[in-house]
Design an enzyme around this catalytic site. Structure first.
Site, PDB file in Angstrom:
ATOM      1  N   HIS A   1     -15.679 -34.200  -0.065  1.00 46.10           N
ATOM      2  CA  HIS A   1     -15.565 -35.566   0.465  1.00 46.10           C
ATOM      3  C   HIS A   1     -14.140 -35.853   0.958  1.00 46.10           C
ATOM      4  O   HIS A   1     -13.166 -35.296   0.461  1.00 46.10           O
ATOM      5  CB  HIS A   1     -16.070 -36.627  -0.521  1.00 46.10           C
ATOM      6  CG  HIS A   1     -15.217 -36.907  -1.704  1.00 46.10           C
ATOM      7  ND1 HIS A   1     -15.747 -37.132  -2.959  1.00 46.10           N
ATOM      8  CD2 HIS A   1     -13.876 -37.037  -1.860  1.00 46.10           C
ATOM      9  CE1 HIS A   1     -14.772 -37.381  -3.806  1.00 46.10           C
ATOM     10  NE2 HIS A   1     -13.624 -37.324  -3.166  1.00 46.10           N
TER      11      HIS A   1
ATOM     12  N   ASN B   1     -16.305 -31.579  -3.814  1.00 45.23           N
ATOM     13  CA  ASN B   1     -17.559 -31.459  -3.060  1.00 45.23           C
ATOM     14  C   ASN B   1     -17.335 -31.622  -1.555  1.00 45.23           C
ATOM     15  O   ASN B   1     -18.285 -31.698  -0.793  1.00 45.23           O
ATOM     16  CB  ASN B   1     -18.600 -32.471  -3.556  1.00 45.23           C
ATOM     17  CG  ASN B   1     -18.165 -33.917  -3.329  1.00 45.23           C
ATOM     18  OD1 ASN B   1     -17.106 -34.179  -2.767  1.00 45.23           O
ATOM     19  ND2 ASN B   1     -18.991 -34.847  -3.767  1.00 45.23           N
TER      20      ASN B   1
ATOM     21  N   ASP C   1      -9.692 -46.027   0.794  1.00 46.28           N
ATOM     22  CA  ASP C   1     -10.822 -46.458  -0.026  1.00 46.28           C
ATOM     23  C   ASP C   1     -10.379 -47.229  -1.259  1.00 46.28           C
ATOM     24  O   ASP C   1      -9.193 -47.285  -1.589  1.00 46.28           O
ATOM     25  CB  ASP C   1     -11.686 -45.246  -0.428  1.00 46.28           C
ATOM     26  CG  ASP C   1     -10.862 -44.067  -0.931  1.00 46.28           C
ATOM     27  OD1 ASP C   1      -9.681 -44.265  -1.275  1.00 46.28           O
ATOM     28  OD2 ASP C   1     -11.387 -42.948  -0.983  1.00 46.28           O
TER      29      ASP C   1
END
Ligand code: GLP
Length: 249
Positions: free
Chosen positions: A136, A134, A66
């Site tokens: 991800h 969380n 990413d």
């Protein structure tokens, strides 16, 4: 899922570097899927040491997960710069074989398509992942659905808050990113999920032992046949039963 719990992040990084070395030695054109964040740093340090001890990485292709939208590759907090500083400037992977999404592409949709084409042409042998608090992976945030292809994502407020530690001010943290989708991750031959520290213990327990749910993106790794979860004692602390024995997956 295999679970390996180490005394500390350094030892875990050495183990992941040894897994990467096996891929590099076995494959004619090894492809490593790479991650950013603080978690993979011990792995990169160990890989650099292996390179200094004689491991040739000149045939390796890398594909990063990413990149933030709006940061140029030279921006101090871009993932391109992170990778250069923490790995690429210390090893002999040719620049033409290094791939990250371009967060400042004029046409971001076209950039996602370009990136999927790179992934299609270079199937990933070993995908290294960290995990957000969380759940991800890459920047595939908890949601009602998980997208399979490379896509543009609006970062969750908790992700922005968590990543603010790398920026001067929380307002400087980009709110959008380009991320590889879950299909590319699941198509890798082998996946290593790394996590360190007490703050990752709960999400690791959910991802490893919970149901597969799109609001815990890392849980989707349960659908893959060759996943190793590499932890330190703190991040593994919720995986032990009452008698202190590591529960088995
Ligand atoms: C970012 C990255 C993730 C990474 C996560 C965790 O959000 N996009 O790939 O796993 O941070 O970061 P850290 O390893 O610093 O806890």
């Amino acid at each position: 899922m295999k679970i390996r719990v180490f005394d500390n992040a350094h030892d875990a990084g050495v183990y992941v570097a040894a897994l990467a070395e096996q891929v590099v030695e076995r494959q004619a054109k090894p492809v490593l899927g790479l991650a950013t964040g603080s978690t993979p740093i011990p792995f990169y340090q160990a890989l650099i040491r292996l390179h200094q001890c004689g491991l040739d990485l000149s045939n390796v292709t890398t594909i990063n997960l990413d990149e933030y939208i709006g940061l140029t590759p030279s921006h101090p907090q871009s993932y391109a710069r992170f990778m250069w500083e923490n790995l690429f400037s210390h090893v002999n992977i040719p620049e033409t074989q290094i791939h990250l999404p371009n967060g400042v592409a004029s046409d971001l949709e076209a950039e996602c398509i370009r990136y999927d084409e790179i992934i299609r042409k270079n199937p990933i042998h070993l995908q290294v992942l960290g995990i957000g608090v969380n759940g991800h992976i890459g920047f595939n945030e908890p949601d009602d659905t998980l997208l399979s292809r490379t896509h543009i994502v609006n970062l969750c407020p908790e992700t922005v808050a968590s990543n603010a530690r790398f920026f001067q001010h929380i307002d400087d943290v980009p709110k959008r990113a380009i991320t590889m989708g879950v299909q590319a991750i699941l198509q890798a031959d082998q996946i290593v999920l790394m996590a360190f520290g007490r703050e990752k213990a709960e999400i690791i327990a959910k991802a490893v032992f919970g149901e597969v749910r799109t609001d815990v993106p890392a849980s989707i790794l349960n659908l893959h046949k060759n996943v190793t979860v590499v932890l330190d004692k703190d991040s593994a602390s919720e995986l032990f039963d009452e008698s202190g024995v590591l529960r088995r997956k």
